[in-house]
Design an enzyme around this catalytic site. Structure first.
Site, PDB file in Angstrom:
ATOM      1  N   SER A 322      -7.156  -3.488   4.730  1.00 58.41           N
ATOM      2  CA  SER A 322      -7.156  -2.315   5.604  1.00 58.41           C
ATOM      3  C   SER A 322      -6.298  -1.200   5.007  1.00 58.41           C
ATOM      4  O   SER A 322      -6.679  -0.026   5.010  1.00 58.41           O
ATOM      5  CB  SER A 322      -6.630  -2.688   6.989  1.00 58.41           C
ATOM      6  N   TRP A 325      -8.110   0.265   2.045  1.00 56.04           N
ATOM      7  CA  TRP A 325      -9.230   1.093   2.500  1.00 56.04           C
ATOM      8  C   TRP A 325      -8.780   2.545   2.669  1.00 56.04           C
ATOM      9  O   TRP A 325      -9.541   3.475   2.415  1.00 56.04           O
ATOM     10  CB  TRP A 325      -9.762   0.553   3.827  1.00 56.04           C
ATOM     11  N   HIS A 326      -7.516   2.718   3.081  1.00 53.57           N
ATOM     12  CA  HIS A 326      -7.033   4.068   3.358  1.00 53.57           C
ATOM     13  C   HIS A 326      -6.825   4.897   2.091  1.00 53.57           C
ATOM     14  O   HIS A 326      -6.847   6.132   2.164  1.00 53.57           O
ATOM     15  CB  HIS A 326      -5.723   4.014   4.149  1.00 53.57           C
ATOM     16  N   GLY A 327      -6.618   4.268   0.974  1.00 56.03           N
ATOM     17  CA  GLY A 327      -6.445   5.057  -0.231  1.00 56.03           C
ATOM     18  C   GLY A 327      -6.000   4.245  -1.420  1.00 56.03           C
ATOM     19  O   GLY A 327      -5.504   3.119  -1.284  1.00 56.03           O
ATOM     20  N   PHE A 484      -9.713   9.820   3.174  1.00 60.77           N
ATOM     21  CA  PHE A 484      -9.978   8.391   3.123  1.00 60.77           C
ATOM     22  C   PHE A 484     -11.479   8.096   3.181  1.00 60.77           C
ATOM     23  O   PHE A 484     -11.889   6.992   2.976  1.00 60.77           O
ATOM     24  CB  PHE A 484      -9.280   7.691   4.306  1.00 60.77           C
TER      25      PHE A 484
END
Length: 484
Positions: A322, A325-327, A484
């Site tokens: 997770s 996923w954001h960066g 993102f």
């Protein structure tokens, strides 16, 4: 095209009029208008990436049809992996290629070997993380036979590219949104008014709360080495409300806009800063992403119905993925890992589903225990956001070290302190309004119950005037989650 821009203020009424007054008698024409409007909306960022989203739509549309026809399980699994590899391949290339190359170089440099592989000047297509997960959920659900594949290409294209939630969610499931494109939609005045009300609140969150907080959060984080401890605490608090106002504000505008066109998008935020533990926080924060990882990663790994070691493994996997996923930055991975550490004691003690109700439900104030738990959870969240906002791990660690130095007990001091105090005043008002409306879908929902129409209209006018006179309209302050 930004939701808080003049362009969108012109775009939305035009599409609304065409949708309800020109194409309203033909469902397929309505859906085609949505696709055309969505493509125009997306092209305002970079028209070149329209080919990317179109390719994703075509691949998953035909994969879904083939999965529906195929009986052989091995062939069905092959088709599923085609969809996964194509979608995650594009996402991985555009978002993570340079990250892996840079870390590959750093790893070899550590052992004294100098290598010079090619890095690319890659532009990240806006919203790719969101629509990729949306199309993947469709293919996976068709593979699991939870959803019948659609044969209506226009409806499927509208589902993937629907402009309200295209670039920053909510990440919709086909089971919820796609069937809405099959049904005739009639204009509902009360639904449209409710949508406008939620849009208004979303704009307040973004322009008054998030963007004003952003100015001071950026100033403090960008100059953290020159700030005392109390100022750094203030910077972390400003970012905490910036990211919540920014992202939940976007979701409110998206959900409200969809409602104007007769669609119901899933709820994405449920007053997360009133949570009593981290597990509750993650049930209330970015709900569409949290539930996506739960259904398509955590549960297939065995979830919590496995041995202790595998429970620990699964929690760290889901939170680290997770975060990633954001960066493409180690700070996001550290942020995810830290939240896994927060979450683990609750899971191992079987207390991760203890708080499923609304805090202080039916009451004006929480009791002392509830208030203490909320304060503790909020403090842990604020601390974790430092990693999320920092430029790199070194910056995060130095920020924390300076924050907990002896200067923690001195008075905060930085430029534009008076404006910062005005912003804090609005943050307090914002918290009180959110607390009052915490049992609704969004903070202003209960305003529809005010019987006096003049009082309702006056309330809306006051919010609008606050946005106009106290909002931050800096064009450089895009929505955070666009990256993102």
């Amino acid at each position: 095209m930004l939701f808080n821009s003049v362009d969108f203020a012109i775009f939305l009424p035009i599409v609304f009029i065409l949708y309800w007054f020109v194409t309203n008698k033909n469902l397929k024409l309505q859906n085609f208008l949505i696709v055309a409007a969505s493509y125009f909306f997306y092209a305002c960022w970079d028209w070149r990436f329209l080919s990317l989203i179109t390719f994703s739509i075509v691949v998953d549309y035909f994969t879904g049809i083939l999965l529906g026809k195929e009986k052989n399980q091995r062939k069905r699994k092959f088709l599923l992996w085609v969809s996964i590899i194509v979608n995650l391949g594009f996402l991985g290339f555009f978002k993570y290629y340079n990250f892996f190359v840079d870390n590959f170089i750093a790893a070899f440099s550590f052992f004294g070997r100098e290598i010079k592989p090619n890095t690319l000047n890659i532009i990240l297509p806006v919203g790719i993380s969101f629509y990729t997960f949306q199309t993947l959920s469709y293919t996976i659900d068709v593979y699991r036979r939870k959803f019948e594949p659609t044969k209506d290409f226009i409806a499927f294209a509208a589902f993937v590219s629907f402009f309200p939630n295209l670039v920053a969610g909510p990440i919709e499931r086909a089971t919820n949104l796609l069937p809405q494109f099959y049904k005739k939609r009639d204009f509902d005045y009360s639904k449209a008014v409710d949508g406008m009300r939620q849009i208004l609140w979303g704009l307040f969150k973004k322009i008054v709360i998030a963007d004003n907080c952003a100015e001071f959060a950026n100033q403090i984080f960008n100059n953290s080495a020159n700030m005392n401890g109390s100022t750094l605490v203030l910077g972390a608090l400003f970012f905490t409300f910036q990211i919540y106002g920014d992202f939940s504000g976007y979701s409110d505008i998206a959900i409200g806009t969809a409602r104007l066109f007769g669609f119901n998008l899933m709820r994405n935020f449920n007053f997360p800063y009133f949570s009593r533990d981290i597990a509750e926080f993650w049930r209330r924060w970015h709900i569409s992403l949290s539930s996506w990882f739960r259904d398509y990663l955590y549960i297939p790994l065995g979830g919590s119905r496995v041995g202790t070691w595998k429970k620990v493994r699964n929690i760290f996997i889901i939170f680290i993925v997770s975060g990633f996923w954001h960066g493409a930055n180690w700070t996001f991975i550290a942020w995810g890992a830290l939240n896994a550490v927060y979450f683990l004691p609750l899971l191992l003690s079987n207390k991760n589903r203890k708080h499923l109700d609304t805090v202080a439900q039916g009451k004006v104030f929480p009791n002392l225990k509830e208030f203490s738990l909320m304060l503790l959870t909020f403090g842990l969240t604020v601390f974790a956001w430092i990693f999320f906002r920092a430029e790199n791990i070194g910056h995060a660690l130095s920020y924390i070290a300076d924050m907990f130095s002896s200067s923690l007990f001195s008075m905060p001091s930085f430029d534009k302190m008076k404006r910062a105090l005005a912003t804090m005043f609005f943050v307090v008002i914002f918290i009180l309004i959110e607390w009052k409306g915490r049992e609704g879908q969004y903070a202003l929902e209960n305003m529809k119950n005010i019987r006096s129409k003049p009082v309702r209209l006056l309330s809306y006018l006051i919010i609008l005037l606050v946005i106009c006179f106290f909002g931050n309209f800096d064009e450089n302050l895009e929505f955070i989650y666009f990256q993102f």
